[in-house]
Design an enzyme around this catalytic site. Structure first.
Site, PDB file in Angstrom:
ATOM      1  N   GLY A   7       0.812  -1.210   0.000  1.00  0.00           N
ATOM      2  CA  GLY A   7       0.000   0.000   0.000  1.00  0.00           C
ATOM      3  C   GLY A   7       0.842   1.254   0.000  1.00  0.00           C
ATOM      4  O   GLY A   7       2.071   1.215   0.138  1.00  0.00           O
ATOM      5  N   GLY A  10       2.610   5.759   4.469  1.00  0.00           N
ATOM      6  CA  GLY A  10       1.826   6.477   5.462  1.00  0.00           C
ATOM      7  C   GLY A  10       0.582   5.767   5.956  1.00  0.00           C
ATOM      8  O   GLY A  10      -0.001   6.167   6.958  1.00  0.00           O
ATOM      9  N   GLY A  12       0.252   2.773   7.220  1.00  0.00           N
ATOM     10  CA  GLY A  12       0.411   1.898   8.388  1.00  0.00           C
ATOM     11  C   GLY A  12       0.959   0.520   8.096  1.00  0.00           C
ATOM     12  O   GLY A  12       0.752  -0.389   8.907  1.00  0.00           O
ATOM     13  N   LYS A  13       1.681   0.344   6.981  1.00  0.00           N
ATOM     14  CA  LYS A  13       2.199  -0.980   6.633  1.00  0.00           C
ATOM     15  C   LYS A  13       3.066  -1.569   7.741  1.00  0.00           C
ATOM     16  O   LYS A  13       2.896  -2.731   8.124  1.00  0.00           O
ATOM     17  CB  LYS A  13       3.011  -0.924   5.332  1.00  0.00           C
ATOM     18  CG  LYS A  13       2.230  -0.618   4.094  1.00  0.00           C
ATOM     19  CD  LYS A  13       3.074  -0.757   2.835  1.00  0.00           C
ATOM     20  CE  LYS A  13       4.361   0.028   2.896  1.00  0.00           C
ATOM     21  NZ  LYS A  13       4.132   1.487   3.086  1.00  0.00           N
ATOM     22  N   ASP A  83       7.360  -6.315   4.804  1.00  0.00           N
ATOM     23  CA  ASP A  83       6.873  -4.934   4.690  1.00  0.00           C
ATOM     24  C   ASP A  83       7.070  -4.466   3.246  1.00  0.00           C
ATOM     25  O   ASP A  83       8.166  -4.076   2.865  1.00  0.00           O
ATOM     26  CB  ASP A  83       7.661  -4.056   5.672  1.00  0.00           C
ATOM     27  CG  ASP A  83       7.192  -2.609   5.697  1.00  0.00           C
ATOM     28  OD1 ASP A  83       6.237  -2.282   4.979  1.00  0.00           O
ATOM     29  OD2 ASP A  83       7.786  -1.819   6.440  1.00  0.00           O
ATOM     30  N   ARG A  84       6.036  -4.510   2.456  1.00  0.00           N
ATOM     31  CA  ARG A  84       5.960  -4.209   1.027  1.00  0.00           C
ATOM     32  C   ARG A  84       6.587  -5.325   0.196  1.00  0.00           C
ATOM     33  O   ARG A  84       7.539  -5.964   0.613  1.00  0.00           O
ATOM     34  CB  ARG A  84       6.574  -2.859   0.656  1.00  0.00           C
ATOM     35  CG  ARG A  84       6.017  -2.382  -0.701  1.00  0.00           C
ATOM     36  CD  ARG A  84       6.709  -1.170  -1.262  1.00  0.00           C
ATOM     37  NE  ARG A  84       6.571   0.052  -0.491  1.00  0.00           N
ATOM     38  CZ  ARG A  84       5.498   0.836  -0.494  1.00  0.00           C
ATOM     39  NH1 ARG A  84       4.436   0.510  -1.198  1.00  0.00           N
ATOM     40  NH2 ARG A  84       5.494   1.955   0.199  1.00  0.00           N
TER      41      ARG A  84
END
Length: 210
Positions: A7, A10, A12-13, A83-84
């Protein structure tokens, strides 16, 4: 099981990754930001410097390399949160190509390298995640959450325009082009993971799909 949290910045990942890891007893593999030597240059350089020094292309290569290392590290353990995803790196590269920041030739080389990296080989652990948790939200929410992070360089007007450009096609890419795994989409206009009750609801939405 490997879960990726995706996403816009900013939304919240990292927080979602951490509370999900705590829930599942797993480890988080973070996006390489604070130790990234190219990102500050990308954020603060003039348009002319960015063009001359090819920072967008270098940045995408940096993320591609670090993301691939993350995948290899995560696959050594039974359950992990990333995370991503590396697939989102392709989306960022494409949007920078659309802006003219990455040339057609650079993008072609990038795609060939990514395809070679992600080719699934018989007998080796698969590289694709089992689930993507995609955090979506209005652009107003994106900006509000970035402001709360307190990183002043992230709110330069040229960057805000860039965020808007990325945000405009992000949902479409996830809905119609991402094919690597099942997707759970969470509307972050409705949730603020700084709030305990919202965190609980978000985790419930995710774990119901595991």
């Amino acid at each position: 099981m490997v879960i990726v949290i995706g996403g816009m910045i900013g939304l919240g990942k990292t927080t979602v990754a951490e509370i999900l890891a705590e829930q599942l007893g797993s480890q988080v593999f973070y996006e390489s930001v604070d130790d990234n030597p190219i990102l500050p240059l990308f954020y603060t350089s003039s348009k002319e410097e960015i063009e001359a020094k090819r920072y967008p292309f270098l940045l995408q290569l940096y993320f591609l390399n670090s993301r691939f290392k993350t995948i290899k590290d995560a696959l050594q353990h039974e359950n992990n949160i990333i995370d991503r995803s590396i697939y989102e790196d392709w989306y960022f590269a494409k949007r920078n190509r659309d802006l003219g920041r990455i040339s057609d030739l650079e993008f072609e080389m990038y795609e060939k390298l990514l395809k070679n990296m992600m080719e699934e080989l018989t007998g080796l652990p698969k590289k694709a995640p089992d689930l993507m948790v995609y955090l979506k939200g209005s652009f107003e929410t994106v900006l509000k959450r970035i402001q709360l992070r307190g990183r002043s360089y992230e709110l330069d007007q040229s960057l805000v325009d860039y965020y808007k450009f990325l945000w405009e096609n992000y949902d479409d890419w996830v809905l119609h082009h991402y094919k690597a795994s099942k997707v759970v989409m969470i509307d972050m206009d409705k949730y603020d993971v700084r709030n305990a009750s919202d965190r609980h609801e978000v985790i419930q939405l995710i774990t119901q799909n595991l």
